[in-house]
Scaffold this active site. Structure first.
Site, PDB file in Angstrom:
ATOM      1  N   LYS A   1     -47.421  57.294 -13.980  1.00 35.43           N
ATOM      2  CA  LYS A   1     -46.160  56.745 -14.479  1.00 35.43           C
ATOM      3  C   LYS A   1     -45.424  57.814 -15.301  1.00 35.43           C
ATOM      4  CE  LYS A   1     -44.517  53.687 -18.110  1.00 35.43           C
ATOM      5  NZ  LYS A   1     -43.618  52.785 -17.390  1.00 35.43           N
TER       6      LYS A   1
ATOM      7  N   ARG B   1     -52.260  55.725 -17.304  1.00 37.30           N
ATOM      8  CA  ARG B   1     -50.947  55.684 -16.637  1.00 37.30           C
ATOM      9  C   ARG B   1     -50.332  57.082 -16.468  1.00 37.30           C
ATOM     10  NH1 ARG B   1     -47.320  51.823 -19.917  1.00 37.30           N
ATOM     11  NH2 ARG B   1     -48.596  52.605 -21.613  1.00 37.30           N
ATOM     12  N   GLU B   2     -51.182  58.064 -16.180  1.00 38.22           N
ATOM     13  CA  GLU B   2     -50.691  59.436 -16.040  1.00 38.22           C
ATOM     14  C   GLU B   2     -49.590  59.540 -14.977  1.00 38.22           C
ATOM     15  OE1 GLU B   2     -53.761  58.336 -16.137  1.00 38.22           O
ATOM     16  OE2 GLU B   2     -55.194  59.819 -16.864  1.00 38.22           O
TER      17      GLU B   2
ATOM     18  N   GLU C   1     -34.859  35.253 -29.320  1.00 36.51           N
ATOM     19  CA  GLU C   1     -36.187  35.775 -28.959  1.00 36.51           C
ATOM     20  C   GLU C   1     -36.502  37.158 -29.515  1.00 36.51           C
ATOM     21  OE1 GLU C   1     -37.100  35.222 -24.742  1.00 36.51           O
ATOM     22  OE2 GLU C   1     -35.919  33.396 -24.673  1.00 36.51           O
TER      23      GLU C   1
ATOM     24  N   HIS D   1     -35.601  27.066 -16.615  1.00 41.53           N
ATOM     25  CA  HIS D   1     -34.857  28.205 -16.082  1.00 41.53           C
ATOM     26  C   HIS D   1     -35.699  28.913 -15.033  1.00 41.53           C
ATOM     27  CE1 HIS D   1     -32.783  31.977 -15.662  1.00 41.53           C
ATOM     28  NE2 HIS D   1     -33.876  32.614 -16.039  1.00 41.53           N
TER      29      HIS D   1
ATOM     30  N   HIS E   1     -28.224  41.897 -14.490  1.00 45.88           N
ATOM     31  CA  HIS E   1     -28.922  43.143 -14.156  1.00 45.88           C
ATOM     32  C   HIS E   1     -27.974  44.324 -14.128  1.00 45.88           C
ATOM     33  CE1 HIS E   1     -31.429  39.881 -12.510  1.00 45.88           C
ATOM     34  NE2 HIS E   1     -32.365  40.590 -13.080  1.00 45.88           N
TER      35      HIS E   1
ATOM     36  N   SER F   1     -32.907  35.115 -24.363  1.00 47.13           N
ATOM     37  CA  SER F   1     -33.045  36.364 -25.110  1.00 47.13           C
ATOM     38  C   SER F   1     -31.686  37.030 -25.327  1.00 47.13           C
ATOM     39  CB  SER F   1     -34.000  37.315 -24.397  1.00 47.13           C
ATOM     40  OG  SER F   1     -33.566  37.558 -23.090  1.00 47.13           O
TER      41      SER F   1
ATOM     42  N   ILE G   1     -29.584  32.070 -21.627  1.00 47.86           N
ATOM     43  CA  ILE G   1     -30.921  31.782 -21.097  1.00 47.86           C
ATOM     44  C   ILE G   1     -32.017  31.991 -22.138  1.00 47.86           C
ATOM     45  CG2 ILE G   1     -32.496  32.286 -19.167  1.00 47.86           C
ATOM     46  CD1 ILE G   1     -29.786  30.927 -18.445  1.00 47.86           C
TER      47      ILE G   1
END
Ligand code: GLN
Ligand code: ZN
Length: 759
Positions: A19, A16-17, A489, A646, A699, A438, A436
């Site tokens: 990233k 993953r360089e 969770e 969900h 979000h 978590s 929901i």
């Protein structure tokens, strides 16, 4: 000689360089040149690797620092006004601002929308067309890369996304800029690009038109002919590539376009090969995608040759071979998976191995099977061991599948009767509140998990830590005044991995990353064998959490479709059979939870929608088995046990029937951003069960106001009877911090209380 090529190679790097380099660049830790150097090194490594494997033509232009569709938008100068681009070359940071809203330089602006690339888990950036969109060649990157590869002695085949797929994938808020209407303007730029590529010595250019495997409206269908007649005059040979499915009704169209060659997906749609070969004009190349670019299984080379040899007879040198699609969707190199057992490993092939398979096929076709004897023997051995392995074929699972009957996919009584006993038992107020699943995955939780995995702390210490976190989450929820609680969770790294790790039939890789979007990568588990649940997976945590409170504790599971959708799934049986196996394992977990005194159980299916097939005709079949598997998982319980599900999206119009078919007592969905309008679908359908439309967007770090949530719920109540409404956030809270969670949920409870008083 048979020509071999590839459609695209993963760009993230085997560790993953890419990233890490892009993220460092965004944080200002490395400069532009360093980032670009990493890109160059990765390209060089991947080109050379494909060349060493023996490919005749190697894709150039498949590399991207973020997303290849965005690169095309940038190349054509499609930069939405809000990014303040004055024309001319688009710089790196403008590209990153389009992708992420911000970059080391330039003013932040709302990022472009991101959406799924066909039926994959890759997300591309949606090109945005505006009334004043003018196309102009605005980036030299493709040409630079072609030169770069040429200088390294790579046999270059430039890759372009075709004009019709590019427009199709874009969107426009303004009808005057409707994508198809822009075609006339766009084509000259494609002409220019092709000229430039020819000038750089390109002989063949790969032009991807994956939309040819979709149901196309007549206007788009028609546009293909005129488009490719126009592009015909370009001084290069075009290889038109299609993938992810069959051409079906677009077959004659695709076969007759004036291009030099056609690539088809013979893995997803082997049945189309003969028909395409028949239809193809005698001078055209047929590239047969014979190695699965969407999955990690080793190719059965002998079986592939059985199909390719007659084609080779018929087509001679006009037969080309390649992977079915770009290898972007598989991990880079199996070679580094040193912790997989040898047997399982022998069944797999990642991108590096897949190009070698293509090469082995060529050897065998051109020089006879003896010439590729080592590769063929290894492939045959893998096929045999996989076909016979006890890990794949477990009699107890087969017996159980055979015993599944219609009753198992039905609750004891219809919802209306269940609701009565559930309401008696749970005794909840109107507008019950819940979450929901978590709660924040804090640094402390992550550190404990890292320490545990690295052997720095004992299982006991890790368990204690998780219990402490669960107890904290329960106390908080009681304090906020929520009605149905969750354990939070804390113990779950990921909603699929957590279950996969406890089920037999799943395996995990060390470096099996694939790009999901930009620098984000996922490491899907491998669902390789019959699924067995050796022991309960969540029961102890749920029991512990329930013991901490008098409020109902909701058990939390990941549904069978999602367990499938977010994994690499075995290809030796229909997906629905594999899904049924997962469903049966989950069914046991559900009944165990019930037996442990858990009265509310949620089975998450956020991936149900993304499993939809590309062709509309295939939807009904998929939705039927998906819903049945969900019901099999959910229906082992008594009427008084309330099943929730969900889904975190807001498009239900076209699948509402299937949603109702799940027969969940309660469904929680994402709605906050759609102003409750999506409930129209539920209203129009007379959706009979309970719904929790998300009242705030998790979000965003913004705290939702009480009045805002009350207002949304009142809108909801205009569409769904209030007695069937729940109040909850849009999705899980794992990415948020405790302070915002606290403020938001306290406000949410206040909103619910106001709603009760207003009744
Ligand atoms: N129960 C999961 C959570 O709360 C659901 C996540 C999801 O919908 N993707 O995190
Ligand atoms: Zn969600």
């Amino acid at each position: 000689m048979t020509t071999t090529h590839n459609l695209g190679f993963p760009r993230i790097g085997h560790r993953r360089e890419l990233k890490f380099a892009t993220e460092q660049y965004w944080r200002g830790e490395i400069d532009r040149d360093t980032l670009l150097r990493t890109g160059r090194e990765l390209r060089e490594r991947h080109w050379k690797l494909q060349q060493a494997a023996g490919l005749d033509l190697i894709p150039v232009g498949d590399f991207s620092l973020y997303d290849q569709v965005l690169d095309h938008a940038v190349m054509f100068g499609v930069v939405p006004r809000r990014f303040g681009h004055a024309g001319g070359p688009v710089d790196l940071d403008t590209m990153f601002r389009m992708a992420r809203g911000r970059a080391p330089t330039g003013t932040p602006a709302a990022a472009c929308e991101m959406t799924k690339w066909f039926d994959t888990n890759y997300h591309y950036l949606v090109p945005e067309f505006e009334t004043d969109t003018r196309f102009a060649l605005s980036s030299e990157h493709l040409f630079e890369q072609v030169e770069e590869a040429g200088a390294l002695g790579i046999p270059v085949k430039p890759v372009l996304l075709g004009p019709l797929s590019f427009l199709w994938l874009g969107k426009s808020r303004d009808t005057r800029a409707a994508p198809l209407a822009l075609l006339e303007q766009l084509l000259p730029v494609y002409g220019e690009v092709l000229e430039r590529l020819a000038g750089l010595g390109a002989d063949w250019v790969q032009i991807d038109e994956p939309i040819l495997t979709l149901d196309l409206p007549a206007a788009w269908h028609k546009a293909f002919e005129s488009t490719y007649h126009r592009l015909q005059s370009a001084p290069v040979k075009l290889l038109l590539t299609t993938y992810f499915g069959a051409l079906q009704d677009n077959l004659c169209l695709a076969a007759n376009l004036p291009v030099a060659g056609l690539h088809i997906d013979a893995v997803r749609a082997p049945e189309q090969v003969a028909a395409v070969a028949d239809w193809l004009a005698p001078h055209k190349v047929l590239s047969v995608g014979s190695v699965d670019g969407r999955n990690i299984w080793r190719t059965d080379l002998s079986a592939a040759l059985d199909r390719l040899e007659p084609l080779r007879e018929a087509l001679g040198e006009r037969l080309w071979i390649a992977p079915s699609c770009s290898l972007l969707h598989v991990p880079v190199d199996l070679g580094q998976e040193d912790r997989l057992d040898a047997e399982l490993r022998s069944w797999l092939a990642f991108a590096t191995q897949k190009v070698e398979e293509v090469s082995a096929l060529k050897q065998a076709l051109d020089r006879g099977r003896e010439a590729a004897v080592a590769a063929l023997q290894a492939s045959d051995a893998a096929v045999h061991s996989r076909a016979r392995s006890q890990r794949l074929h477990r009699p107890e699972v087969r017996e159980r599948m055979a015993r599944v009957d219609a009753r198992m996919s039905q609750r004891q009584h219809p919802y209306s009767e269940r609701a009565r006993v559930q309401h008696q038992r749970l005794n909840l107020p109107a507008f019950p509140t819940t979450t929901i699943g978590s709660f924040p995955q804090t640094d402390e939780i992550r550190a404990a998990r890292r320490d545990f995995k690295a052997g720095r702390i004992t299982a006991q210490a890790y368990d204690d830590k998780m219990r402490e976190q669960i107890a904290y989450a329960v106390r908080q929820q009681e304090d906020y005044g929520l009605d149905v609680l969750v354990h939070g969770e804390a113990e779950r790294n990921d909603m699929v991995e957590y279950f996969g790790e406890q089920l037999e039939g799943y395996a995990f890789t060390r470096y099996g990353w694939v790009q999901s979007y930009g620098s984000r990568c996922v490491k899907p588990p491998i669902l390789f064998g019959d699924v067995v649940r050796p022991h309960p997976m969540t029961v102890e945590w749920a029991r512990y959490a329930q013991a901490l409170t008098d409020k109902p504790m909701k058990g939390m599971l990941t549904g069978p479709v999602t367990m499938l959708q977010w994994a690499f799934v075995r290809d030796d049986q229909p997906r629905e059979e594999t899904c049924l196996q997962v469903a049966l394992a989950l069914r046991d977990e559900v009944t165990d939870l019930e037996a442990a005194g858990i009265g509310v159980i949620q089975i998450d299916e956020p991936a149900l929608r993304e499993g939809l097939p590309l062709r509309r005709d295939d939807w009904t079949g998929y939705l039927a088995w998906a819903a049945r598997c969900f019901r099999i998982a959910a229906s082992g319980v008594r009427d008084e046990t309330q099943i929730h599900t969900h889904m975190c999206y807001s498009e239900f119009n076209d699948i509402i029937e299937a949603i109702a078919d799940l027969d969940a007592d309660v469904i929680t969905i994402e709605t906050a951003r759609s102003d409750m309008e999506l409930l129209d679908a539920f209203h129009d359908f007379d959706y009979p069960n309970e719904i929790g439309p998300g009242v705030y967007d998790i979000h965003s770090p913004n705290r939702p106001e009480v009045t805002q949530m009350v207002e949304l719920m009142r809108k909801a109540a205009q569409r769904i009877p209030a007695a069937r409404l729940w109040v909850n956030p849009d999705c899980g809270l794992k990415t948020r911090g405790w302070p915002e969670v606290e403020d938001s949920l306290r406000n949410m409870v206040t909103a619910a209380r106001q709603l009760r008083r207003m009744q």
